[in-house]
Scaffold this active site. Structure first.
Site, mmCIF file in Angstrom:
data_model
loop_
_atom_site.group_PDB
_atom_site.id
_atom_site.type_symbol
_atom_site.label_atom_id
_atom_site.label_comp_id
_atom_site.label_asym_id
_atom_site.label_seq_id
_atom_site.Cartn_x
_atom_site.Cartn_y
_atom_site.Cartn_z
ATOM 1 N N LYS A 22 0.797 -1.190 0.144
ATOM 2 C CA LYS A 22 0.025 -0.191 -0.118
ATOM 3 C C LYS A 22 0.734 1.318 -0.032
ATOM 4 O O LYS A 22 0.564 2.334 -0.628
ATOM 5 C CB LYS A 22 -0.624 0.058 1.259
ATOM 6 C CG LYS A 22 -1.372 1.264 1.533
ATOM 7 C CD LYS A 22 -2.406 1.333 2.667
ATOM 8 C CE LYS A 22 -1.740 1.530 4.028
ATOM 9 N NZ LYS A 22 -1.505 2.929 4.474
ATOM 10 N N ASN A 23 1.912 1.263 0.969
ATOM 11 C CA ASN A 23 2.741 2.441 0.979
ATOM 12 C C ASN A 23 3.601 2.633 -0.245
ATOM 13 O O ASN A 23 4.509 3.693 -0.159
ATOM 14 C CB ASN A 23 3.463 2.413 2.352
ATOM 15 C CG ASN A 23 2.122 2.440 3.631
ATOM 16 O OD1 ASN A 23 0.964 2.793 3.172
ATOM 17 N ND2 ASN A 23 2.895 2.130 4.714
ATOM 18 N N CYS A 116 -4.997 7.712 9.744
ATOM 19 C CA CYS A 116 -5.172 7.087 11.082
ATOM 20 C C CYS A 116 -4.939 8.240 12.328
ATOM 21 O O CYS A 116 -3.975 9.013 12.244
ATOM 22 C CB CYS A 116 -4.242 5.990 11.203
ATOM 23 S SG CYS A 116 -4.676 4.691 10.367
ATOM 24 N N ARG A 121 0.680 14.097 13.554
ATOM 25 C CA ARG A 121 1.011 13.966 11.828
ATOM 26 C C ARG A 121 1.013 15.280 11.141
ATOM 27 O O ARG A 121 0.250 15.702 10.231
ATOM 28 C CB ARG A 121 -0.113 13.130 11.298
ATOM 29 C CG ARG A 121 -0.415 11.780 12.006
ATOM 30 C CD ARG A 121 -1.105 10.771 11.281
ATOM 31 N NE ARG A 121 0.019 10.269 10.290
ATOM 32 C CZ ARG A 121 -0.492 8.821 9.620
ATOM 33 N NH1 ARG A 121 -1.769 8.706 9.484
ATOM 34 N NH2 ARG A 121 0.534 8.468 8.867
ATOM 35 N N ILE A 123 2.635 18.350 9.021
ATOM 36 C CA ILE A 123 3.105 18.314 7.640
ATOM 37 C C ILE A 123 4.175 19.347 7.387
ATOM 38 O O ILE A 123 4.589 19.783 6.281
ATOM 39 C CB ILE A 123 1.837 18.518 6.530
ATOM 40 C CG1 ILE A 123 1.282 19.796 6.906
ATOM 41 C CG2 ILE A 123 1.050 17.336 6.417
ATOM 42 C CD1 ILE A 123 0.340 19.928 5.718
ATOM 43 N N ASP A 124 4.702 19.809 8.546
ATOM 44 C CA ASP A 124 5.878 21.180 8.286
ATOM 45 C C ASP A 124 6.897 20.595 7.285
ATOM 46 O O ASP A 124 7.417 21.640 6.797
ATOM 47 C CB ASP A 124 6.393 21.426 9.824
ATOM 48 C CG ASP A 124 6.790 20.358 10.442
ATOM 49 O OD1 ASP A 124 7.784 20.514 11.085
ATOM 50 O OD2 ASP A 124 6.420 19.211 10.566
ATOM 51 N N LEU A 125 7.264 19.284 7.510
ATOM 52 C CA LEU A 125 8.507 19.066 6.500
ATOM 53 C C LEU A 125 8.094 19.145 5.320
ATOM 54 O O LEU A 125 8.947 19.327 4.339
ATOM 55 C CB LEU A 125 9.173 17.851 7.051
ATOM 56 C CG LEU A 125 9.691 17.639 8.686
ATOM 57 C CD1 LEU A 125 10.044 16.305 8.841
ATOM 58 C CD2 LEU A 125 10.887 18.532 8.940
ATOM 59 N N ASP A 305 4.805 0.324 12.233
ATOM 60 C CA ASP A 305 3.428 -0.366 11.525
ATOM 61 C C ASP A 305 3.285 -1.613 12.142
ATOM 62 O O ASP A 305 2.203 -2.391 11.628
ATOM 63 C CB ASP A 305 3.455 -0.466 10.082
ATOM 64 C CG ASP A 305 3.078 1.103 9.653
ATOM 65 O OD1 ASP A 305 3.558 1.552 8.274
ATOM 66 O OD2 ASP A 305 2.978 2.155 10.425
ATOM 67 N N ARG A 397 -8.306 -0.418 5.019
ATOM 68 C CA ARG A 397 -7.582 0.763 4.374
ATOM 69 C C ARG A 397 -6.329 0.022 3.829
ATOM 70 O O ARG A 397 -5.449 0.562 3.216
ATOM 71 C CB ARG A 397 -7.450 1.876 5.120
ATOM 72 C CG ARG A 397 -8.874 2.521 5.596
ATOM 73 C CD ARG A 397 -8.424 3.923 6.367
ATOM 74 N NE ARG A 397 -7.430 4.458 5.710
ATOM 75 C CZ ARG A 397 -6.589 5.434 6.330
ATOM 76 N NH1 ARG A 397 -6.756 5.360 7.797
ATOM 77 N NH2 ARG A 397 -5.639 6.069 5.974
#
Ligand code: EPZ
Length: 418
Positions: A22-23, A116, A121, A123-125, A305, A397
């Site tokens: 998936k990833n 999830c 989580r 998103i600054d990077l 994970d 998912r």
């Protein structure tokens, strides 16, 4: 809403081919925007997140078809720069559209991604990386708009080896003028798969899998056919399913070096594991030994994970184990549900202390996120009696009909639609 009904206590046996990753598939599907034309992408699992990504690509102007694991994708007519809000919020991976859309159209508008609930989580990077490449960013009324007539290669240092930020920067930099060097890059196998996909399209990237990735910008890319790597987290989940319920299985479509950390831990706890080429044989008596201390960390460390699934395995072990979660601050939501099944686990300062040896008893439990849900299924396989897992849309998912995969390995599990 569907639930899983699981009858525990049955040893597993049989053979299963592991689904595509998936990833890896999610960033690769997003990266297809970088070229115009017809793509054929193989071994793409039928998952909720993949369905959402294909809906996003269709909304942007692509033509998409997904059948029997193969995606047929024509990106010629991609022209929409605003990712639909309702789709954006359904998963974390929608952030992957920023880099490629910016590179292709010079503008992209997104809202904050979903995903999830396992931590903040941020998103600054992602934002810092795209800004460094020359994007102008405006945030207003919950939307983030990136604009750049041309992106320019530069050196980018990531304060944390973020998987998604590494991938987003790679996808934005492939059409930038000049060279981009990502320092302290994430090293996950899915990033190597993205590099291989982009290079097949004509990009000039090297270093994926190490902490420094170099991207030499090119002027155009071409559509390709490509096969996605196996899903190491799904493979690890099945390895631990045997560990908690004993038995002897064979997994095919495996890349053993993607599972080194888990294989080392499981072998130390007494699980017999043999690998040859793309096959892995797993045998377990179901009475594992404890493992003193595991610390989740970026690849090649122990993957976050698989943390929840490992906890179920160690709850069966003889002795006490400790798991320290360092990637996501909210990733112990499965502990309470496991305790309700009889596990003896308590959390202190980011570590879970697991006193093994308690027999688990079946009951009704609720999945809080994708991997916590998978862990509860494993707990149901180990428990006496019947376990009902609700909110299994989280599990759908990331696992392609998990009940069918486990049935193929001899488990008594069924999907109940209510
Ligand atoms: C990817 O998420 C995976 N998802 C996750 O898998 C996986 O757990 C994670 O990498 C770590 O391996 C996909 O690939 C679609 P990160 P991602 O950016 O990219 C912080 C699953 O179960 N961070 O490496 O979101 C962040 O808050 C999912 O399949 C920032 O602070 O992970 C977290 O604490 C769950 N700022 C840490 O870094 C940023 O801009 C790791 O995040 C980005 C991240």
């Amino acid at each position: 809403m569907d639930t899983f009904a699981i009858e525990g206590g049955r040893p597993l046996s049989g053979s299963l081919r592991v689904q595509g990753a998936k990833n890896a598939a999610l960033p690769i599907l997003a990266a297809s925007i970088l070229a115009e034309g017809q793509f054929y992408i193989y071994d793409v699992p039928h998952l909720k997140d993949i369905e959402v990504m294909l809906k996003i690509l269709t909304a942007l102007g692509a033509r998409t078809k997904h059948a029997d694991g193969s995606v047929d994708l024509d990106t010629t007519s991609v022209s929409v720069s605003h990712v639909p809000d309702d789709l954006m919020g359904q998963m974390r991976s929608s952030i992957f559209l920023a880099g490629p859309l910016l590179a292709r159209l010079g503008e992209v508008t997104i809202s904050r991604p979903g995903g999830c609930l396992i931590g903040e989580r941020r998103i600054d990077l992602h934002l810092a990386g795209l800004t460094a490449l020359g994007a102008k960013i405006e945030e207003a009324e919950g939307y983030i708009t990136f604009r750049a007539d041309q992106l320019y290669g530069t050196n980018i240092f990531l304060s944390f080896p973020s998987v998604g930020a590494t991938e987003n920067i790679m996808m934005a930099a492939v059409l930038a003028k000049g060279t981009t060097r990502i320092c302290n890059a994430a090293r996950e196998p899915e990033i190597v798969d993205l590099q291989n996909f982009l290079n097949a399209m004509g990009a000039r990237i090297c270093g994926a899998g190490t902490d420094t990735i170099e991207i030499n910008g090119v002027t155009r890319l071409r559509p390709v056919s490509y096969r996605i790597i196996p899903d190491r987290i799904v493979a690890g989940t099945h390895l631990l399913a045997v560990g908690v319920s004993k038995g002897h299985i064979e997994l095919t479509n495996i890349i053993p070096e993607h599972l080194t950390a888990l294989i080392e831990v499981a072998r130390s706890c007494g699980v017999e594991i043999k690998t040859y080429h793309d096959i892995m044989e797993v045998k377990s008596t179901g009475n594992p030994l404890a493992y003193e201390r595991i610390i989740t960390s970026p690849f090649p460390g122990f993957p976050t994970d698989l943390q929840a699934q490992l906890m179920v395995f160690l709850a069966q072990a003889t002795g006490t184990s400790v798991i320290k979660e360092t990637i996501f601050e909210g990733r112990f939501k499965h502990v309470n549900e496991l305790a309700r099944m009889g596990a003896s686990i308590y959390v202190d300062l980011g570590s879970a202390i697991i006193r093994g040896g308690n027999k688990l008893s079946g009951t009704s439990v609720e999945a809080s996120d994708l991997r916590a849900g998978a862990a509860l299924v494993l707990a149901g396989l180990a428990a006496e009696g019947t376990t009902t897992v609700s909110q299994i849309h989280h599990i759908d998912r990331g696992y392609e009909r998990l009940e069918l995969q486990l049935q193929q390995l001899g488990a008594r599990i069924s999907r109940v639609s209510i």
